[in-house]
Motif scaffolding. Structure first.
Motif, PDB file in Angstrom:
ATOM      1  N   VAL A 321      29.233  43.412  32.689  1.00 32.00           N
ATOM      2  CA  VAL A 321      30.432  43.456  33.203  1.00 32.00           C
ATOM      3  C   VAL A 321      30.853  42.217  34.147  1.00 32.00           C
ATOM      4  CG1 VAL A 321      32.027  44.783  34.617  1.00 32.00           C
ATOM      5  CG2 VAL A 321      30.401  46.093  33.276  1.00 32.00           C
ATOM      6  N   LEU A 322      29.969  41.994  34.849  1.00 28.51           N
ATOM      7  CA  LEU A 322      30.141  40.902  35.991  1.00 28.51           C
ATOM      8  C   LEU A 322      30.183  39.691  34.838  1.00 28.51           C
ATOM      9  CD1 LEU A 322      27.511  41.588  38.576  1.00 28.51           C
ATOM     10  CD2 LEU A 322      30.313  41.551  38.758  1.00 28.51           C
ATOM     11  N   PHE A 323      29.294  39.478  33.737  1.00 30.71           N
ATOM     12  CA  PHE A 323      29.463  38.308  32.878  1.00 30.71           C
ATOM     13  C   PHE A 323      30.725  38.406  32.235  1.00 30.71           C
ATOM     14  CE2 PHE A 323      29.389  36.498  28.524  1.00 30.71           C
ATOM     15  CZ  PHE A 323      28.769  35.575  29.075  1.00 30.71           C
ATOM     16  N   ILE A 324      31.391  39.363  31.871  1.00 24.97           N
ATOM     17  CA  ILE A 324      32.672  39.298  31.317  1.00 24.97           C
ATOM     18  C   ILE A 324      33.651  38.873  32.185  1.00 24.97           C
ATOM     19  CG2 ILE A 324      34.632  40.946  30.418  1.00 24.97           C
ATOM     20  CD1 ILE A 324      32.319  42.542  29.210  1.00 24.97           C
ATOM     21  N   LEU A 325      33.768  39.416  33.508  1.00 26.00           N
ATOM     22  CA  LEU A 325      34.733  39.161  34.637  1.00 26.00           C
ATOM     23  C   LEU A 325      34.462  37.409  34.985  1.00 26.00           C
ATOM     24  CD1 LEU A 325      34.483  42.091  37.027  1.00 26.00           C
ATOM     25  CD2 LEU A 325      36.321  41.563  35.247  1.00 26.00           C
ATOM     26  N   PHE A 326      33.566  36.906  35.310  1.00 24.59           N
ATOM     27  CA  PHE A 326      33.266  35.434  35.640  1.00 24.59           C
ATOM     28  C   PHE A 326      33.432  34.722  34.440  1.00 24.59           C
ATOM     29  CE2 PHE A 326      31.729  38.179  39.278  1.00 24.59           C
ATOM     30  CZ  PHE A 326      32.402  37.243  40.201  1.00 24.59           C
ATOM     31  N   GLN A 327      32.991  34.941  33.324  1.00 27.21           N
ATOM     32  CA  GLN A 327      32.950  33.968  32.266  1.00 27.21           C
ATOM     33  C   GLN A 327      34.536  33.831  31.871  1.00 27.21           C
ATOM     34  OE1 GLN A 327      31.169  32.127  30.792  1.00 27.21           O
ATOM     35  NE2 GLN A 327      32.341  31.216  29.174  1.00 27.21           N
ATOM     36  N   ALA A 328      35.381  34.827  31.924  1.00 29.40           N
ATOM     37  CA  ALA A 328      36.528  34.860  31.563  1.00 29.40           C
ATOM     38  C   ALA A 328      37.576  34.195  32.552  1.00 29.40           C
ATOM     39  CB  ALA A 328      37.234  36.300  31.380  1.00 29.40           C
ATOM     40  N   LEU A 329      37.151  34.057  34.029  1.00 28.12           N
ATOM     41  CA  LEU A 329      37.787  33.465  35.075  1.00 28.12           C
ATOM     42  C   LEU A 329      37.348  32.063  34.751  1.00 28.12           C
ATOM     43  CD1 LEU A 329      39.273  33.597  37.601  1.00 28.12           C
ATOM     44  CD2 LEU A 329      36.989  33.987  38.735  1.00 28.12           C
ATOM     45  N   HIS A 330      36.106  31.770  34.434  1.00 28.83           N
ATOM     46  CA  HIS A 330      35.427  30.468  34.336  1.00 28.83           C
ATOM     47  C   HIS A 330      36.517  29.783  33.353  1.00 28.83           C
ATOM     48  CE1 HIS A 330      33.190  26.881  33.419  1.00 28.83           C
ATOM     49  NE2 HIS A 330      33.008  27.265  32.124  1.00 28.83           N
ATOM     50  N   GLU A 331      36.568  30.180  32.116  1.00 28.11           N
ATOM     51  CA  GLU A 331      37.330  29.696  31.066  1.00 28.11           C
ATOM     52  C   GLU A 331      38.895  29.595  31.323  1.00 28.11           C
ATOM     53  OE1 GLU A 331      36.408  31.975  27.564  1.00 28.11           O
ATOM     54  OE2 GLU A 331      34.575  31.670  27.444  1.00 28.11           O
ATOM     55  N   LYS A 332      39.274  30.427  32.236  1.00 26.63           N
ATOM     56  CA  LYS A 332      40.841  30.373  32.576  1.00 26.63           C
ATOM     57  C   LYS A 332      41.006  29.133  33.504  1.00 26.63           C
ATOM     58  CE  LYS A 332      44.566  33.042  34.412  1.00 26.63           C
ATOM     59  NZ  LYS A 332      45.004  34.342  35.060  1.00 26.63           N
TER      60      LYS A 332
END
Length: 352
Positions: A321-332
């Motif tokens: 879940v943390l990977f989903i949140l921060f990977q999406a934030l990184h790409e954004k």
């Protein structure tokens, strides 16, 4: 001492000497010394030389240097009346009995006088009561000292207690340095300043498990438990790094963020469970230790077992879940998105 023994945090407090040891107090009559032309320092040095011992000079013999100590024979200084045989020289060169200038008074005091940091001191040894930590006992001593010690008196800790106080003030710094080191290392590995938080924010789960087990099994928050927490940072971060690393590989191969997180967690589930539970079972004897050093072994073992068990069980669900949140934030934030196409097959060792 009575005030310390009344505190519930302290089971036992005592001083190592008997304060009722008989002694003789020497009082110098300064007025008589001035009238007779005798220096007070001369009187005191004479008493020191006859009774306490006084360094006189050195001499060489057999190639070694020896010190000459001046002191009266025990047969001539063992009784109170022996002071009548001691004389002191006046400024006119005459010898006068030292009893003309000093008086003896019977009193009681410690057999030995100890010094700490050049101050006259006494040692107080205390033991924490059951259910209280050494930190609670230290706070109780500080409170009692502030309430009972008069002007001109102070207190200081030594030995293991002093080491505990000095290390306790450095605990926060040590934890901060560990987290900063992990953050910069992962930033270089993932080429992102955001994705490492997927690893770092999973650590509090395992650390909370260490404190939960410590509370259940009655282990105090001591220096050994804190050492175990530092060890847990590396062990728990290792599990999170494995999941995030494999999830990132799947993301770069073209899968969606959610699919990448699921694939990464499934790929590393078995290795994480095998290594973590092998580590947990290996620490159970340490957790149940008895005999000499049992307290330190129990503190380390209990914190490590609790942290790894809870951190592993909940980590496999929280880390994706943390990977989903921060990977999406990184790409954004970075504006860099992996190409959306049919994912290329990954090496067999990754999917196994």
């Amino acid at each position: 001492m009575a005030a310390l023994n009344q505190r519930p945090e302290i089971m036992y407090a005592a001083t190592p000497f008997n304060i009722s040891f008989p002694e003789l107090e020497v009082n110098v009559n300064v007025a008589k010394c001035k009238d007779a032309g005798v220096n007070v320092k001369t009187v005191l040095n004479t008493l020191q030389g006859y009774y306490g011992g006084l360094y006189a000079s050195d001499f060489n013999k057999f190639g070694k240097q020896y010190r000459v100590m001046m002191q009266s024979h025990p047969d001539y200084r063992g009784k109170e009346a022996d002071i009548n045989k001691v004389f002191v020289r006046t400024d006119k060169g005459l010898m006068a009995p030292i009893t003309e200038f000093v008086t003896l008074k019977k009193s009681y005091g410690p057999e030995f006088i100890n010094r700490f940091n050049l101050f006259t001191s006494t040692t107080v040894t205390g033991t924490p009561n059951k259910g209280f930590s050494s930190g609670d006992a230290i706070n109780a001593i500080n409170e009692v000292a502030a309430q009972t010690l008069g002007r001109g008196y102070s207190h200081e800790f030594s030995g293991l207690t002093k080491e505990e106080l000095s290390s306790g003030s450095q605990t926060t710094l040590i934890f901060a340095l560990c987290l900063i080191f992990i953050y910069f290392l992962l930033s270089a590995q993932y080429k992102s300043y955001i994705l490492p938080f997927a690893v770092l924010l999973s650590l509090p789960i395992g650390l909370a498990g260490a404190f939960i087990f410590a509370r259940i099994f009655g282990v105090d928050n001591n220096i050994f438990l804190q050492i175990s927490l530092i060890m847990l940072i590396g062990l728990l971060a290792k599990n999170a790094i494995l999941i995030v690393e494999f999830a990132l590989m799947h993301r770069l191969s073209g899968r969606s963020i959610t699919q990448s997180a699921i694939y990464g967690a499934k790929a590393r589930l078995r290795p994480i469970l095998m290594t973590s539970f092998a580590f947990i079972f290996g620490l159970i004897p340490l957790m149940l230790a008895t005999g000499a050093g049992a307290l330190s072994n129990k503190s380390i073992g209990t914190a490590a077992v609790g942290g790894m068990l809870i951190g592993t069980i909940f980590g496999v669900f929280v880390i994706p879940v943390l990977f989903i949140l921060f990977q999406a934030l990184h790409e954004k934030i970075s504006g860099v998105h992996p190409p959306s196409h049919q994912p290329s097959p990954l090496p067999e060792i990754i999917l196994n």
